[in-house]
Scaffold this active site. Structure first.
Site, PDB file in Angstrom:
ATOM      1  CB  ALA A   1      45.385  36.975  20.245  1.00 51.62           C
TER       2      ALA A   1
ATOM      3  CG  PHE B   1      51.311  36.071  22.949  1.00 47.24           C
ATOM      4  CD1 PHE B   1      52.288  35.086  22.968  1.00 47.24           C
ATOM      5  CD2 PHE B   1      51.507  37.180  22.163  1.00 47.24           C
ATOM      6  CE1 PHE B   1      53.436  35.212  22.203  1.00 47.24           C
ATOM      7  CE2 PHE B   1      52.651  37.325  21.391  1.00 47.24           C
ATOM      8  CZ  PHE B   1      53.613  36.332  21.419  1.00 47.24           C
TER       9      PHE B   1
ATOM     10  CG  ASP C   1      47.198  36.764  11.820  1.00 49.47           C
ATOM     11  OD1 ASP C   1      46.534  37.459  11.026  1.00 49.47           O
ATOM     12  OD2 ASP C   1      46.799  36.480  12.964  1.00 49.47           O
TER      13      ASP C   1
ATOM     14  CG  HIS D   1      50.999  44.930  18.269  1.00 51.33           C
ATOM     15  ND1 HIS D   1      50.163  44.157  19.065  1.00 51.33           N
ATOM     16  CD2 HIS D   1      51.109  46.129  18.901  1.00 51.33           C
ATOM     17  CE1 HIS D   1      49.798  44.875  20.122  1.00 51.33           C
ATOM     18  NE2 HIS D   1      50.352  46.062  20.035  1.00 51.33           N
TER      19      HIS D   1
ATOM     20  CB  CYS E   1      68.457  44.747   5.358  1.00 54.08           C
ATOM     21  SG  CYS E   1      70.188  44.983   5.876  1.00 54.08           S
TER      22      CYS E   1
ATOM     23  CB  CYS F   1      70.992  48.239   3.025  1.00 50.54           C
ATOM     24  SG  CYS F   1      70.147  46.710   2.502  1.00 50.54           S
TER      25      CYS F   1
ATOM     26  CB  SER G   1      42.415  40.112  27.219  1.00 51.48           C
ATOM     27  OG  SER G   1      43.731  40.427  26.781  1.00 51.48           O
TER      28      SER G   1
ATOM     29  CG  ASN H   1      37.207  38.539  24.562  1.00 48.45           C
ATOM     30  OD1 ASN H   1      37.832  38.213  23.547  1.00 48.45           O
ATOM     31  ND2 ASN H   1      37.760  38.511  25.765  1.00 48.45           N
TER      32      ASN H   1
END
Length: 240
Positions: free
Chosen positions: A23, A34, A105, A120, A128, A131, A190, A212
């Site tokens: 992230a 998050f 994203d 992810h 759908c 279908c 993290s 980081n």
């Protein structure tokens, strides 16, 4: 030699770099993390975010899921930042073999990266559940309430919700890239979300880089630790 100079040297010398990001790569594009202090986990809703973006909640209460999802997880105005652009440039130079990301994203692709493994999933893919018909992000955004298919089925984002497993083919490709990498750069994560964080264990080289803003559980195992915002670090450490 300081950390930035060491990073720059390893990048210059290698043509088999793999990047593993989270992230923190997208926060400089205005997408909240998050788990940060001002991230989604610390905002107040009727249910905790972990509950809302779980598979069972999606099935049980799709209307509330989509209300949260559209309000808090879609950032259509976000643009790639220095980190995304640097990685795309390294791939174009033949140095970077793959970007492995926990983000949904699509900003790596928007910056020009081609080999992007999305652990992810992606908000840009929607289908759908009855279908299988594909729908774009814009179609999901434009839909009132719960988006539904022409066939009457519910449209689901191709993102991995809590309680759902990762795509095994994507996971295996990520393992292969990491296992064979010369330089593995971990950035903006993290390293607490599993099974994604466990991928680091497959690295066999001696140039493990962690970039980081905060300490990670893997800092003690890294060969190089750079503290800071990843976009700023890349801007200094990469002549791209």
């Amino acid at each position: 030699m300081n950390e930035i100079e060491q990073l720059k040297q390893w990048i210059q010398e290698s043509d088999n770099i793999v990047f593993f990001g989270g992230a923190g790569v997208s926060t400089e594009s205005g997408i909240p993390d998050f788990r940060s202090v001002d991230g989604l986990y610390n905002q107040k809703y009727d249910y905790p975010p972990e509950t809302i973006i779980s598979h069972s909640f999606y099935v049980r209460n799709p209307k509330e899921f989509y209300r949260f999802y559209k309000d808090r997880m879609l950032f259509t105005d976000a643009k790639p930042n220095a980190a995304h652009r640097a990685l795309a440039a390294l791939e174009a130079q033949g140095k970077l073999k793959a970007v492995i990301t926990q983000n949904i994203d699509g900003l790596h692709q928007a910056a020009g990266s081609r080999e992007v493994l999305e652990l992810h999933g992606s908000v840009h893919r929607n289908y759908c559940t009855r279908c299988g018909k594909f729908y774009s992000l814009q179609q999901v955004i434009d839909a009132e309430g719960v988006p539904t298919c022409d066939c009457g089925g519910t449209i689901k984002p191709d993102v991995v919700l809590y309680e759902e497993g990762l795509d095994q083919r994507t996971l295996q490709r990520a393992v292969d890239y990491i296992r064979n990498a010369d330089v593995l750069i971990i950035g903006g994560t993290s390293l607490v979300v599993y099974p994604a964080a466990g991928l680091v264990d497959y690295y066999r080289g001696s140039k493990l880089v962690v970039i980081n803003k905060t300490v990670t559980p893997r800092d003690n195992f890294a060969n190089l630790v750079v503290s800071g915002k990843i976009g700023e670090v890349f801007a200094q450490g990469m002549d791209v």
